[in-house]
Motif scaffolding. Structure first.
Motif, mmCIF file in Angstrom:
data_model
loop_
_atom_site.group_PDB
_atom_site.id
_atom_site.type_symbol
_atom_site.label_atom_id
_atom_site.label_comp_id
_atom_site.label_asym_id
_atom_site.label_seq_id
_atom_site.Cartn_x
_atom_site.Cartn_y
_atom_site.Cartn_z
ATOM 1 N N VAL A 1 0.835 -1.201 0.000
ATOM 2 C CA VAL A 1 0.000 0.000 0.000
ATOM 3 C C VAL A 1 0.872 1.255 0.000
ATOM 4 O O VAL A 1 0.656 2.176 -0.793
ATOM 5 C CB VAL A 1 -0.971 -0.007 1.207
ATOM 6 C CG1 VAL A 1 -1.666 1.335 1.354
ATOM 7 C CG2 VAL A 1 -1.994 -1.115 1.054
ATOM 8 N N THR B 1 1.158 3.701 -3.306
ATOM 9 C CA THR B 1 0.617 5.039 -3.094
ATOM 10 C C THR B 1 1.683 6.102 -3.237
ATOM 11 O O THR B 1 1.465 7.131 -3.891
ATOM 12 C CB THR B 1 -0.036 5.130 -1.699
ATOM 13 O OG1 THR B 1 -1.069 4.150 -1.620
ATOM 14 C CG2 THR B 1 -0.635 6.498 -1.466
ATOM 15 N N THR C 1 -5.188 -0.954 -3.807
ATOM 16 C CA THR C 1 -4.460 0.308 -3.708
ATOM 17 C C THR C 1 -4.509 1.081 -5.020
ATOM 18 O O THR C 1 -4.664 2.301 -5.024
ATOM 19 C CB THR C 1 -2.998 0.049 -3.300
ATOM 20 O OG1 THR C 1 -2.994 -0.752 -2.116
ATOM 21 C CG2 THR C 1 -2.266 1.339 -3.021
#
Length: 152
Positions: free
Chosen positions: A48, A52, A106
């Motif tokens: 994640v 990101t 994600t």
């Protein structure tokens, strides 16, 4: 000690891509429920954070797919939009360990420009909840007579 470290690293790498791999492989490796939980949540959250934080960099520095014109609505993008409209941030985060992979969940959240802090928080809570459920119940699931024989 090296054998234990290699087990943990292998399970951690597997959980980068598939959440359920942590509890299943952890049980097979003889790890405790707490160890399985920590490794599973760590693997998912690494994915994640990586996607990101690196997603913005890829968007600005790499012009991927911009040379040829793509269809805006393909069957795949329609499914993603349907999931987003139906479930929103909370639903996508909750479905990520079950149906989506950490990578897929994600990417969906980043595609809809959800704030990074919200992505981290919701995905962490989701990983903890499902990690606790899977890590502490997988031993009992395998003890169910017929089901346990099928899965072993």
């Amino acid at each position: 000690m090296i054998e234990y470290f290699l087990k943990v690293v292998f399970i951690y790498i597997a959980t980068l891509f598939k959440f359920i791999a942590g509890p299943v492989l952890g049980l097979a490796a003889g790890l405790s429920s707490i160890e399985m939980l920590v490794i599973t949540v760590s693997g998912m959250m690494t994915t994640v954070f990586s996607i990101t934080l690196l997603g913005d960099w890829f968007r600005t520095n790499w012009q991927l797919g911009l040379t040829k014109k793509k269809k805006v609505f393909t069957p795949r993008t329609r499914k993603i939009v349907t999931v987003w409209r139906k479930y929103g941030l909370l639903g996508v985060a909750a479905l990520t360990p079950l149906l989506l992979t950490p990578v897929g969940g994600t990417i969906i959240l980043n595609a809809f420009n959800v704030k990074k802090e919200k992505i981290f928080l919701y995905m962490f809570v989701s990983a903890m909840v499902w990690g606790v459920i899977f890590s502490f119940s997988i031993q009992y699931i395998l003890e169910i007579p017929f089901l346990g024989d099928l899965l072993r």
